[in-house]
Design a protein around this motif. Structure first.
Motif, PDB file in Angstrom:
ATOM      1  N   THR A   1      38.844 130.122 -61.388  1.00 43.97           N
ATOM      2  CA  THR A   1      37.960 131.203 -60.922  1.00 43.97           C
ATOM      3  C   THR A   1      36.510 130.731 -60.785  1.00 43.97           C
ATOM      4  O   THR A   1      35.743 131.304 -60.002  1.00 43.97           O
ATOM      5  N   LYS A   2      36.139 129.684 -61.511  1.00 48.69           N
ATOM      6  CA  LYS A   2      34.764 129.195 -61.488  1.00 48.69           C
ATOM      7  C   LYS A   2      34.613 127.893 -60.696  1.00 48.69           C
ATOM      8  O   LYS A   2      33.494 127.492 -60.367  1.00 48.69           O
ATOM      9  N   ALA A   3      35.744 127.239 -60.411  1.00 51.57           N
ATOM     10  CA  ALA A   3      35.689 125.924 -59.765  1.00 51.57           C
ATOM     11  C   ALA A   3      35.162 126.027 -58.341  1.00 51.57           C
ATOM     12  O   ALA A   3      35.409 127.011 -57.637  1.00 51.57           O
ATOM     13  N   LYS A   4      34.444 124.992 -57.933  1.00 55.07           N
ATOM     14  CA  LYS A   4      33.948 124.892 -56.568  1.00 55.07           C
ATOM     15  C   LYS A   4      34.639 123.704 -55.904  1.00 55.07           C
ATOM     16  O   LYS A   4      34.313 122.554 -56.172  1.00 55.07           O
ATOM     17  N   PHE A   5      35.627 124.019 -55.074  1.00 51.37           N
ATOM     18  CA  PHE A   5      36.384 122.987 -54.388  1.00 51.37           C
ATOM     19  C   PHE A   5      35.767 122.751 -53.012  1.00 51.37           C
ATOM     20  O   PHE A   5      35.890 123.580 -52.112  1.00 51.37           O
ATOM     21  N   VAL A   6      35.083 121.650 -52.874  1.00 48.48           N
ATOM     22  CA  VAL A   6      34.461 121.299 -51.595  1.00 48.48           C
ATOM     23  C   VAL A   6      34.931 119.896 -51.208  1.00 48.48           C
ATOM     24  O   VAL A   6      35.193 119.054 -52.080  1.00 48.48           O
ATOM     25  N   PRO A   7      35.040 119.621 -49.916  1.00 52.36           N
ATOM     26  CA  PRO A   7      35.441 118.265 -49.487  1.00 52.36           C
ATOM     27  C   PRO A   7      34.435 117.226 -49.960  1.00 52.36           C
ATOM     28  O   PRO A   7      33.229 117.472 -50.002  1.00 52.36           O
ATOM     29  N   TYR A   8      34.918 116.069 -50.294  1.00 53.26           N
ATOM     30  CA  TYR A   8      34.057 114.997 -50.784  1.00 53.26           C
ATOM     31  C   TYR A   8      34.748 113.669 -50.539  1.00 53.26           C
ATOM     32  O   TYR A   8      35.951 113.605 -50.218  1.00 53.26           O
ATOM     33  N   THR A   9      34.003 112.611 -50.695  1.00 54.38           N
ATOM     34  CA  THR A   9      34.543 111.265 -50.517  1.00 54.38           C
ATOM     35  C   THR A   9      34.886 110.678 -51.869  1.00 54.38           C
ATOM     36  O   THR A   9      33.996 110.489 -52.716  1.00 54.38           O
ATOM     37  N   TYR A  10      36.168 110.393 -52.092  1.00 52.68           N
ATOM     38  CA  TYR A  10      36.598 109.799 -53.359  1.00 52.68           C
ATOM     39  C   TYR A  10      36.354 108.298 -53.290  1.00 52.68           C
ATOM     40  O   TYR A  10      36.689 107.632 -52.298  1.00 52.68           O
ATOM     41  N   LEU A  11      35.800 107.751 -54.352  1.00 45.15           N
ATOM     42  CA  LEU A  11      35.464 106.323 -54.398  1.00 45.15           C
ATOM     43  C   LEU A  11      36.497 105.581 -55.232  1.00 45.15           C
ATOM     44  O   LEU A  11      36.662 105.859 -56.425  1.00 45.15           O
ATOM     45  N   VAL A  12      37.203 104.650 -54.601  1.00 38.42           N
ATOM     46  CA  VAL A  12      38.179 103.822 -55.299  1.00 38.42           C
ATOM     47  C   VAL A  12      37.450 102.603 -55.857  1.00 38.42           C
ATOM     48  O   VAL A  12      36.833 101.838 -55.105  1.00 38.42           O
ATOM     49  N   TYR A  13      37.542 102.449 -57.189  1.00 40.99           N
ATOM     50  CA  TYR A  13      36.808 101.367 -57.852  1.00 40.99           C
ATOM     51  C   TYR A  13      37.648 100.842 -59.015  1.00 40.99           C
ATOM     52  O   TYR A  13      38.255 101.642 -59.721  1.00 40.99           O
ATOM     53  N   PRO A  14      37.735  99.526 -59.191  1.00 39.86           N
ATOM     54  CA  PRO A  14      37.123  98.440 -58.427  1.00 39.86           C
ATOM     55  C   PRO A  14      37.644  98.408 -56.975  1.00 39.86           C
ATOM     56  O   PRO A  14      38.737  98.855 -56.698  1.00 39.86           O
ATOM     57  N   TYR A  15      36.847  97.872 -56.108  1.00 38.77           N
ATOM     58  CA  TYR A  15      37.175  97.880 -54.686  1.00 38.77           C
ATOM     59  C   TYR A  15      37.704  96.511 -54.248  1.00 38.77           C
ATOM     60  O   TYR A  15      37.424  95.476 -54.854  1.00 38.77           O
ATOM     61  N   LYS A  16      38.473  96.545 -53.148  1.00 37.95           N
ATOM     62  CA  LYS A  16      38.985  95.309 -52.550  1.00 37.95           C
ATOM     63  C   LYS A  16      38.149  94.884 -51.352  1.00 37.95           C
ATOM     64  O   LYS A  16      38.030  93.700 -51.065  1.00 37.95           O
ATOM     65  N   ASP A  17      37.619  95.877 -50.662  1.00 42.66           N
ATOM     66  CA  ASP A  17      36.809  95.609 -49.460  1.00 42.66           C
ATOM     67  C   ASP A  17      35.408  96.164 -49.701  1.00 42.66           C
ATOM     68  O   ASP A  17      35.201  97.370 -49.727  1.00 42.66           O
ATOM     69  N   SER A  18      34.445  95.289 -49.867  1.00 41.23           N
ATOM     70  CA  SER A  18      33.078  95.729 -50.207  1.00 41.23           C
ATOM     71  C   SER A  18      32.447  96.533 -49.079  1.00 41.23           C
ATOM     72  O   SER A  18      31.708  97.492 -49.323  1.00 41.23           O
ATOM     73  N   VAL A  19      32.719  96.151 -47.821  1.00 37.66           N
ATOM     74  CA  VAL A  19      32.125  96.863 -46.691  1.00 37.66           C
ATOM     75  C   VAL A  19      32.612  98.310 -46.663  1.00 37.66           C
ATOM     76  O   VAL A  19      31.825  99.253 -46.539  1.00 37.66           O
TER      77      VAL A  19
END
Length: 559
Positions: free
Chosen positions: A223-241
């Protein structure tokens, strides 16, 4: 899992169909078919159901390019025995049960489930079209597709509520690794009989106080959560670019970069990161690390995924636990003794670090030892102690360690060439003398397991005051060891009076205490629980949540 048409009990299905038809007060609508006036809509829906199931069987469950059924064989068997009559509608009218199921799917997040896993968008769209468009109500293909999707959604819910979505592992205590088809049929029959999908499915949920509390407060969280689109960051990464492109996008989403700031160079990135770190009590290095990325990813949607994972962890437990047991939760750094669903007492604990994890296990405390002697595991000898001994053999005296050979005879460490010893050749044991400065403290609790871990006191008790207590080599250090010892011998106060135990410890005497009823112990990993009217999230110290969320829920978009 595979279900053959021939395996479905005809009598059970027949009773189910008769009951379904007899309990509804709908008359078959006399529809004037705009294409073939001589055929009823219900007959055409049956034809479409037959075509749809044949197509699904021939295409691995796919009924179109975007939709795949999970329970094709089971659904096909039911429709076959039912002569391909619809289950969720009558002619051009929906049954009340379909409304109940669609409502349940729409509120699936209350159960830690994702509506998109149960054809929610397709069902809601079809149902809306059929209710609003008079011409569409004559479309037998829409009715048939909706009926199949409803059936598949219901069976998927049965599985996910009963067993969850996480794979069974070495500590899973369930015996029903494969759900029997009768469970699906009986649950559907129950829903029809009571006219309620929720009542039927709720009977499949785990019967644990922790699960009930977490699910209850999940509804408050939503009831209180704010679900908005976002970019999930996968870390550690394989491709730095790719990673830094995603990071830049995430910084825009957090309004940490102005709209026109794109393609930042490394210095600009560091300046933004350093500013954020200063504002949020991170060390201002300008570099990304696990803690910073976890903070960026810690959205309400990711929290919901963690709730979903933890609700499913309860489904890996057996239907019931013993009346009395020890519950060790690694992420919360707590040990609880439970008796009849009541917490008898609770203790702070210290658990293994990320590189020396405390293993998940199920066992029984069989005995405990006062003033134990510690035999150093070879893993600790080679990783930590041998390099220090080579530098200065006095390290052994400082740590109160003695060297013993295969005959358990003490050997003078100065007579040993430590540089010739290694993992392939180490004919000694290192033992720490008993006493207050022993690493095990004054007591050790033993339980059978393949990891050679146990629970014990410690000689560095000030560590219990730290918030991060993932500090051991894998064993569990217990602050309230005295309460645990007293509880173990509580049924034999004549032979083992608590004062006797205290006297042994005061005199620094070694005793092995056994003969009491073995106490089951469960070491588990739950990163959130209901506490003080809300959901408390704990650090994912072993990154188990991250792994499971990325593997099973990575593609779950905000709903």
């Amino acid at each position: 899992m595979s279900y053959s048409r021939k395996t479905i009990p005809f009598i059970l299905i027949g009773c189910f169909i008769v009951f379904l038809w007899s309990c509804q007060n709908f008359e078959e609508p006399k529809v004037k078919d705009i294409v073939k006036p001589e055929r009823k809509l219900s007959d055409r829906i049956s034809d479409r159901l037959l075509d749809l199931m044949e197509h699904a069987n021939n295409n691995g469950g796919r009924i179109n390019d975007s939709t795949t059924l999970r329970y094709t064989d089971l659904a096909d068997s039911i429709y076959f025995q039912n002569k391909f009559q619809p289950i969720w509608s009558r002619g051009d009218r929906w049954l009340v049960l379909s409304d109940s199921l669609l409502e349940f799917i729409g509120n699936a997040k209350n159960y830690g489930l994702f509506p998109s896993d149960y054809h929610y968008s397709s069902l809601a769209f079809i149902k809306r079209i059929l209710q609003a468009d008079t011409l569409a109500k004559k479309n037998d293909q829409l009715w048939a597709r909706a009926d199949v999707l409803f059936t598949d959604a219901f069976f998927s819910l049965v599985k996910d509520i009963k067993q969850g979505r996480l794979p069974f592992d070495s500590v899973t205590l369930r015996v029903d690794t494969v759900l029997q088809k009768n469970l699906f049929l009986s649950t559907l029959s129950d829903a029809i009989q009571n006219g309620s999908v929720a009542m039927a499915l709720q009977k499949l949920e785990p019967k644990y106080l922790g699960y009930d509390s977490l699910r209850t407060y999940t509804m408050n969280f939503l009831t209180k959560a704010k679900f908005v689109p976002y970019t999930y960051l996968v870390y550690p990464y394989k491709d730095s670019v790719t990673f830094f492109h995603s990071l830049e996008k995430r910084l825009h989403e957090l309004n940490l970069l102005p709209p026109n700031a794109n393609d930042l160079d490394s210095n600009a990135f560091k300046a933004v990161i350093r500013k954020f770190q200063n504002a949020h009590n991170f060390k201002p290095t300008g570099h990304v690390n696990d803690a910073l990325i976890d903070h960026f990813n810690n959205t309400d949607w990711e929290k919901f995924k963690r709730i979903a994972v933890n609700l499913d962890r309860y489904k890996l437990l057996p239907d019931t636990l013993p009346q009395t047991y020890v519950w060790v939760n690694i992420p919360s750094y707590t040990l609880q003794v439970i008796d009849s669903d009541t917490i008898v007492f609770q203790s702070r604990i210290i658990v293994g670090g990320p590189q020396t994890r405390t293993p998940l296990l199920t066992s029984e405390i069989s005995n405990f030892i006062t003033y134990p002697q510690w035999t150093v595991p070879f893993s600790i000898i080679f990783k930590e102690m041998l390099p220090k001994i080579r530098q200065n053999v006095e390290f052994l005296d400082k740590e109160n360690l003695m060297v013993v050979d295969k005959n358990d005879s003490v050997v003078d460490p100065r007579t040993i060439n430590w540089y010739k010893l290694n993992k392939s050749h180490f004919p000694y044991l290192l033992k720490q003398r008993q006493g207050d400065d022993n690493s095990l403290g004054v007591i050790k609790f033993n339980f059978r397991n393949k990891y050679s871990v146990y629970m014990h006191d410690t000689n560095v008790r000030w560590l219990f005051g730290k918030s991060n207590r993932a500090l051991s080599h894998g064993c569990v250090r217990v602050k309230e060891w005295q309460k645990l010892a007293d509880y173990l011998i509580r049924t034999d106060t004549v032979k083992l009076h608590p004062d006797t135990l205290r006297a042994w410890i005061a005199r620094q005497e070694k005793h092995i205490i056994s003969g009491f009823p073995k106490l089951p112990v469960y070491i588990r990993y739950f990163t959130c629980e209901a506490r003080d009217g809300s959901i408390r999230f704990y650090d994912d110290i072993y990154e188990e949540d991250r792994y499971l969320c990325e593997k099973y829920f990575m593609n779950k978009t905000v709903e």
